[in-house]
Design a protein around this motif. Sequence first.
Motif, mmCIF file in Angstrom:
data_model
loop_
_atom_site.group_PDB
_atom_site.id
_atom_site.type_symbol
_atom_site.label_atom_id
_atom_site.label_comp_id
_atom_site.label_asym_id
_atom_site.label_seq_id
_atom_site.Cartn_x
_atom_site.Cartn_y
_atom_site.Cartn_z
ATOM 1 N N MET A 96 30.669 39.095 26.127
ATOM 2 C CA MET A 96 29.340 38.771 26.638
ATOM 3 C C MET A 96 29.279 38.877 28.159
ATOM 4 N N GLN A 97 30.220 38.251 28.852
ATOM 5 C CA GLN A 97 30.152 38.246 30.309
ATOM 6 C C GLN A 97 30.481 39.610 30.901
ATOM 7 N N GLY A 98 31.397 40.339 30.282
ATOM 8 C CA GLY A 98 31.719 41.676 30.776
ATOM 9 C C GLY A 98 30.584 42.654 30.558
ATOM 10 N N LEU A 99 29.962 42.604 29.376
ATOM 11 C CA LEU A 99 28.820 43.481 29.125
ATOM 12 C C LEU A 99 27.641 43.100 30.013
ATOM 13 N N THR A 100 27.498 41.800 30.294
ATOM 14 C CA THR A 100 26.459 41.354 31.222
ATOM 15 C C THR A 100 26.704 41.930 32.602
ATOM 16 N N ALA A 101 27.923 41.786 33.105
ATOM 17 C CA ALA A 101 28.255 42.307 34.429
ATOM 18 C C ALA A 101 28.099 43.828 34.487
ATOM 19 N N SER A 102 28.483 44.498 33.411
ATOM 20 C CA SER A 102 28.318 45.949 33.344
ATOM 21 C C SER A 102 26.846 46.335 33.447
ATOM 22 N N HIS A 103 25.996 45.614 32.724
ATOM 23 C CA HIS A 103 24.557 45.889 32.793
ATOM 24 C C HIS A 103 24.039 45.729 34.210
ATOM 25 N N PHE A 104 24.417 44.641 34.849
ATOM 26 C CA PHE A 104 23.912 44.361 36.188
ATOM 27 C C PHE A 104 24.289 45.450 37.187
ATOM 28 N N ALA A 105 25.551 45.892 37.160
ATOM 29 C CA ALA A 105 26.066 46.756 38.227
ATOM 30 C C ALA A 105 26.031 48.236 37.916
ATOM 31 N N THR A 106 25.802 48.599 36.624
ATOM 32 C CA THR A 106 25.777 50.021 36.292
ATOM 33 C C THR A 106 24.417 50.507 35.812
ATOM 34 N N GLU A 107 23.555 49.584 35.366
ATOM 35 C CA GLU A 107 22.272 49.998 34.804
ATOM 36 C C GLU A 107 21.086 49.346 35.512
ATOM 37 N N PHE A 108 21.083 48.016 35.621
ATOM 38 C CA PHE A 108 19.951 47.347 36.263
ATOM 39 C C PHE A 108 19.853 47.733 37.736
ATOM 40 N N TYR A 109 20.944 47.605 38.466
ATOM 41 C CA TYR A 109 21.044 48.140 39.827
ATOM 42 C C TYR A 109 22.370 48.879 39.906
ATOM 43 N N PRO A 110 22.350 50.205 39.725
ATOM 44 C CA PRO A 110 23.600 50.963 39.749
ATOM 45 C C PRO A 110 24.192 50.967 41.163
ATOM 46 N N VAL A 111 25.259 50.228 41.347
ATOM 47 C CA VAL A 111 25.878 50.112 42.668
ATOM 48 C C VAL A 111 26.430 51.461 43.105
ATOM 49 N N GLN A 112 26.141 51.805 44.360
ATOM 50 C CA GLN A 112 26.619 53.051 44.946
ATOM 51 C C GLN A 112 27.667 52.742 46.013
ATOM 52 N N PRO A 113 28.545 53.711 46.310
ATOM 53 C CA PRO A 113 29.545 53.472 47.353
ATOM 54 C C PRO A 113 28.885 53.031 48.661
ATOM 55 N N GLY A 114 29.422 51.978 49.241
ATOM 56 C CA GLY A 114 28.894 51.466 50.495
ATOM 57 C C GLY A 114 27.851 50.378 50.345
ATOM 58 N N ASP A 115 27.304 50.182 49.151
ATOM 59 C CA ASP A 115 26.333 49.108 48.942
ATOM 60 C C ASP A 115 26.992 47.743 49.178
ATOM 61 N N VAL A 116 26.199 46.820 49.707
ATOM 62 C CA VAL A 116 26.662 45.448 49.891
ATOM 63 C C VAL A 116 25.929 44.559 48.887
ATOM 64 N N ALA A 117 26.686 43.807 48.110
ATOM 65 C CA ALA A 117 26.124 42.943 47.078
ATOM 66 C C ALA A 117 26.475 41.491 47.366
ATOM 67 N N LEU A 118 25.499 40.612 47.182
ATOM 68 C CA LEU A 118 25.736 39.174 47.221
ATOM 69 C C LEU A 118 25.824 38.684 45.783
ATOM 70 N N VAL A 119 26.960 38.095 45.432
ATOM 71 C CA VAL A 119 27.206 37.623 44.073
ATOM 72 C C VAL A 119 27.273 36.098 44.095
ATOM 73 N N HIS A 120 26.311 35.453 43.455
ATOM 74 C CA HIS A 120 26.341 34.000 43.318
ATOM 75 C C HIS A 120 27.355 33.596 42.252
ATOM 76 N N ALA A 121 27.849 32.370 42.347
ATOM 77 C CA ALA A 121 28.837 31.851 41.388
ATOM 78 C C ALA A 121 29.968 32.860 41.210
ATOM 79 N N ALA A 122 30.524 33.294 42.336
ATOM 80 C CA ALA A 122 31.478 34.400 42.323
ATOM 81 C C ALA A 122 32.814 34.039 41.680
ATOM 82 N N ALA A 123 33.079 32.750 41.466
ATOM 83 C CA ALA A 123 34.317 32.349 40.807
ATOM 84 C C ALA A 123 34.106 32.033 39.330
ATOM 85 N N GLY A 124 32.887 32.230 38.828
ATOM 86 C CA GLY A 124 32.600 32.008 37.418
ATOM 87 C C GLY A 124 32.956 33.222 36.580
#
Length: 330
Positions: free
Chosen positions: A126-154
Amino acid sequence: MAGTMQAVLMATAGDPAVLQGVERPVPSPGPGEVLVRVAAAGVNFMDMGVRRGQFWTEIPMPRVPGVEGAGRVVAVGPDVQDFAPGQRVAWAYVPGSYADHVVAPAAALVPVPDGIDDEAAASVMMQGLTASHFATEFYPVQPGDVALVHAAAGGVGLLLTQIIKLRGGRVIGRVSSAGKADIARAAGADHVIVDADGQFAAEAVRLSGGEGVNVVYDGSGPATFQGSLDALKVAGTLCWYGPILGGPGPLDIMSLPRSIKIGYAVFADHVRTPERLRSHAAQLFQWMLDGQLRPTIGRRYRLADAARAHADMESRATTGKLLLVPGLAG
C-alpha cells in the motif's frame, strides 16, 4: 477448508481496545478467489479510520480490519488460473487481512519474486504503491526537482524519498522530532526540517534556493496546508493525500498564489486494473532487488497485539512500517 485460524475482530467502532484476538473457522475460497496463509499484514492509517467507524460503514459488524499483506497460497477456488498452492503473493487491498488466513480475489494479488521476503513485500504494497503514484504519475518527478516531503520518517515518507531520489530529484524532509531526522537522512533526504508546529515554509524556501519547491507531498492534515502552499515556487504542485486527518476546508480558487496547482492523490487510481497493480508492484520489487528501494520496518507485533500497534501509530512516535506477524513469539 477445515480448521481454525487466528484473527483480529472489532465488534464496534472505537479506540484501539475494540480490537480483540479471536479464533474463527478457516474460510474456503469461492470462484475467482484464493486462500492465503498470511505471513505479515501491514498496519496503515486507513485501518485507524476503519476502527473509528469512518470507513467500511457498509460492512456489518463484527468485522476483521486490515487490507495489506503477504503470504503463501493455500488453496484456489474455481476459475483461478494465475495462482497455485505454494506460490508466494502479496496484496495492497484485501479487507480482513488482520488474520493468519485470508480469502482474496485473485485479481487483488501480485506474485512475489524470489529474493524478496514476506515482510519486505508486505511493507511496500500500500505505502509503496502510494509513493509510486505520487512521484511517477500524480507529479512525475524530473531530475533537479526539489520536493518537500512531510512525515519523511513515516512509512510513505521513507519510500517516497527513495523514489524521488532514484528519479533524480532532491528531497527536503520534514519530521516532527529530532529523533526522526537521522532516519529520514538515511533514506536519502538531502535536508531535514524538524518541526512539530507547522513553521517550516520559510526554511523550505531557503533550502530550495529561495524560489520555493517544485512539489510538496502533504499527508499531515489541515495544520500544514497553508505552510505547504507557502513553500511552493511559481507553478508548483501540492500533492494532498490522506483522508484520516481531513481536508483544509473550502478553497477560493482565485485566491491561490503563484499559479500553483493543488490535487488530491489517491493510490487506488494508480492500480485501477489488475494489470496496473501487477505492473507497478513488479516495478517496486525490481527497485528492491536492484538495491534502490529499501523498506524500513519500524516495529513488528503479534496479531493479538493489534490494539497496541494502533495506539503506537496514533501516538505519531513510530517510524517506518508497522507489521502484524502471525506466529510471532510473544
